[in-house]
Design an enzyme around this catalytic site. Structure first.
Site, short mmCIF file in Angstrom:
data_model
loop_
_atom_site.label_atom_id
_atom_site.label_comp_id
_atom_site.label_asym_id
_atom_site.label_seq_id
_atom_site.Cartn_x
_atom_site.Cartn_y
_atom_site.Cartn_z
N ASN A 12 -30.13 -16.23 30.76
CA ASN A 12 -31.58 -15.68 31.33
C ASN A 12 -32.11 -16.16 32.45
O ASN A 12 -32.97 -15.24 32.91
CB ASN A 12 -32.34 -16.95 30.17
N LYS A 69 -47.55 35.12 44.29
CA LYS A 69 -47.76 33.73 43.86
C LYS A 69 -47.24 32.88 45.04
O LYS A 69 -46.13 33.17 45.34
CB LYS A 69 -47.45 33.32 42.73
N TYR A 78 -37.45 -16.95 26.64
CA TYR A 78 -36.82 -15.67 26.65
C TYR A 78 -36.78 -14.98 25.27
O TYR A 78 -36.67 -15.75 24.42
CB TYR A 78 -35.59 -15.71 27.27
N THR A 137 -69.34 16.05 47.68
CA THR A 137 -69.52 14.95 46.52
C THR A 137 -69.73 15.75 45.55
O THR A 137 -70.25 16.99 45.50
CB THR A 137 -70.94 14.10 46.93
N HIS A 138 -69.33 15.26 44.26
CA HIS A 138 -69.47 16.17 43.18
C HIS A 138 -68.60 17.57 43.21
O HIS A 138 -68.93 18.54 42.56
CB HIS A 138 -70.70 16.58 42.64
N GLN A 172 -35.70 -7.48 27.61
CA GLN A 172 -34.61 -6.31 28.12
C GLN A 172 -35.26 -5.12 28.75
O GLN A 172 -34.96 -4.21 29.33
CB GLN A 172 -33.62 -6.22 27.23
N GLU A 205 -48.24 19.41 42.18
CA GLU A 205 -48.49 19.33 40.70
C GLU A 205 -47.50 18.34 40.08
O GLU A 205 -47.98 17.84 39.19
CB GLU A 205 -48.33 20.82 40.22
N SER A 258 -27.47 -2.90 27.70
CA SER A 258 -28.26 -2.60 28.77
C SER A 258 -27.57 -2.07 29.76
O SER A 258 -28.27 -1.66 30.82
CB SER A 258 -29.28 -3.67 28.89
N SER A 303 -43.51 32.92 41.66
CA SER A 303 -43.64 33.09 40.24
C SER A 303 -42.34 33.95 39.78
O SER A 303 -42.08 34.91 40.78
CB SER A 303 -44.86 33.69 39.68
#
Length: 458
Positions: free
Chosen positions: A109, A282, A316, A154-155, A321, A289, A22, A276
């Site tokens: 541990n 654009k 453990y 709303t909505h 891990q 996003e 690891s 773009s």
């Protein structure tokens, strides 16, 4: 031969080493590992378990290792099993038997549990600081727009008039709750597990309070089995970070909508938008996003942690891990999103006139018109029916409530009088909502002051 390989007759297969290792994940915890080992060594010396000379050798060489890793003169061996074994092996190379005595009265541990808790506490604090900075930007932006009227939705349909400041302050409340969750997670994470050993503590006369104080923990774990097998603190941190990403994603969706031609409420600075490759006109809200998309990976990490832990017996298990890669990715992702969103928000331009125009077109003062009648003694449901009929009339005749003449109002109800025009004025509609939590400018200013004081209290 591995440090743990004394009872084995064969060297570990390279495929096992590669799968078991690891080091590429947990190497970022080298500072925590060295700080924890230093405190452990100091405790061993204070308890007479190792000599002062051994302590001096251990502390000096651990400090050198820490500085050399930080400045790049000591490269972490990617073939090492993990950061804990790498540091111990490097220490032993440098100071011989003193280095071999460091691991007295501890197990990997409880060492791993300690390092992960220390790292988590530190990173939770850094995310809190980023959130405080983000809240300050939101509050500063809100202060400039306490009088900027926009439609509330709303909505996703125009509903009632609010201000841009009021809208921003709703997100401030979300982020204040996020800081509170991070604060709580830090407190529950601040439980010192060292001394739990592999699972059954140790026969050595250790002083766990000494280590707790040296490392700044609030408590000591109360059960050695739980001390090494608890990963609630990892799950809680990932949960708090996931909720932050929910809020960032929702806010990003608003920015995406507002920057569209259909809304045109805000314009992103050129430095925080993209174009773009084929369409020259654009201007894309890519940061938003990406934040919206990256929320999914944080949620996935949380789900992975829950699934990892749900069937594990005490104490453990190697499954655990997997906790660090998920946790570290949560921290890195949230940190990157906040660092990208902050300057984007700070630099974006608010198009107040467009917001106000949108507010004027959606009958968002209809409830205020009904409330006007209620204040004249008409039951709300009857007032609701009257105004609903007025809205239908306006739509058929291409009018809005502000442009109806008084005769048209009186045809709907004799209770209407000339003061109706003040009642349906958008500015008046907002100003009249001066209850605690409402959009009235003076009330939003109070909300801003309250948010700033909240941030200062954490």
């Amino acid at each position: 031969m591995k440090l743990w390989g004394a009872r084995f007759e064969k060297e570990a297969d390279k495929r096992l080493n590669d799968f078991n290792s690891s080091i590429n994940i947990d190497s970022r915890m080298y500072e925590e590992d060295i700080d924890g080992s230093t405190a452990h060594a100091q405790m061993l010396c204070a308890q007479g378990i190792i000599s002062e000379k051994d302590l001096d050798d251990i502390v000096k060489n651990l400090s050198d290792i820490k500085n050399e890793i930080a400045n790049g003169t000591l490269i972490i061996d990617e073939n090492a099993e993990d950061i804990h074994m790498f540091i111990e092996e490097e220490l032993t190379k440098r100071c011989g038997d003193a280095g071999k005595r460091l691991h007295t009265a501890r197990s990997r541990n409880d060492q791993v549990a300690l390092d992960t808790r220390m790292y988590t506490i530190k990173r939770l604090g850094s995310i809190k600081d980023l959130l405080k900075d983000f809240i300050k930007i939101l509050c500063n932006k809100a202060q400039k727009h306490v009088y900027s009227i926009m439609p509330g939705y709303t909505h996703l349909q125009p509903a009632q008039p609010i201000t841009f400041a009021h809208h921003l302050m709703a997100y401030v409340q979300m982020f204040i709750r996020d800081i509170s969750r991070l604060d709580d997670a830090q407190k529950r994470c601040s439980v010192m597990p060292l001394g739990s050993g592999a699972l059954a503590a140790t026969t050595h006369n250790i002083d766990r309070e000494f280590v707790k104080e040296r490392l700044g923990f609030l408590q000591i774990s109360q059960n050695s089995l739980d001390g090494v097998s608890d990963r609630d603190f990892v799950i809680e941190a990932a949960s708090a970070l996931s909720i932050i990403m929910v809020h960032l994603s929702r806010f990003s969706e608003e920015i995406i909508l507002w920057s569209s031609r259909e809304f045109n409420f805000i314009e992103l600075d050129d430095a925080f938008a993209t174009g773009s490759s084929i369409m020259p006109q654009k201007k894309n809200p890519d940061i938003c996003e990406l934040i919206r998309g990256k929320s999914g990976r944080v949620f996935g990490n949380l789900q992975g942690l829950l699934c990892m832990m749900k069937g594990l017996p005490l104490a453990y298990n190697k499954d655990m891990q997997e906790d660090k890669e998920a946790l570290f990715d949560c921290f890195d992702t949230v940190c990157a999103c906040l660092k990208a969103a902050a300057p984007m928000l700070e630099s974006m331009k608010v198009l107040e006139d467009n917001m106000n125009s949108a507010a004027a077109e959606g009958f968002i003062n209809a409830t205020d018109c009904a409330d006007y009648l209620v204040k004249k003694g008409i039951p709300f449901r009857e007032a609701y029916r009257i105004v609903g009929q007025l809205v239908k009339y306006c739509i058929k005749n291409s009018k809005v409530l502000e442009t109806l003449d008084i005769d048209e109002y009186k045809a709907a109800s004799p209770y209407f009088d000339a003061d109706i025009y003040k009642a349906v004025s958008l500015i008046e509609c907002v100003n009249n909502r001066n209850v605690t939590g409402g959009p009235a400018p003076d009330e939003v200013k109070r909300q801003i002051d309250f948010a700033i004081s909240c941030c200062q209290s954490f």
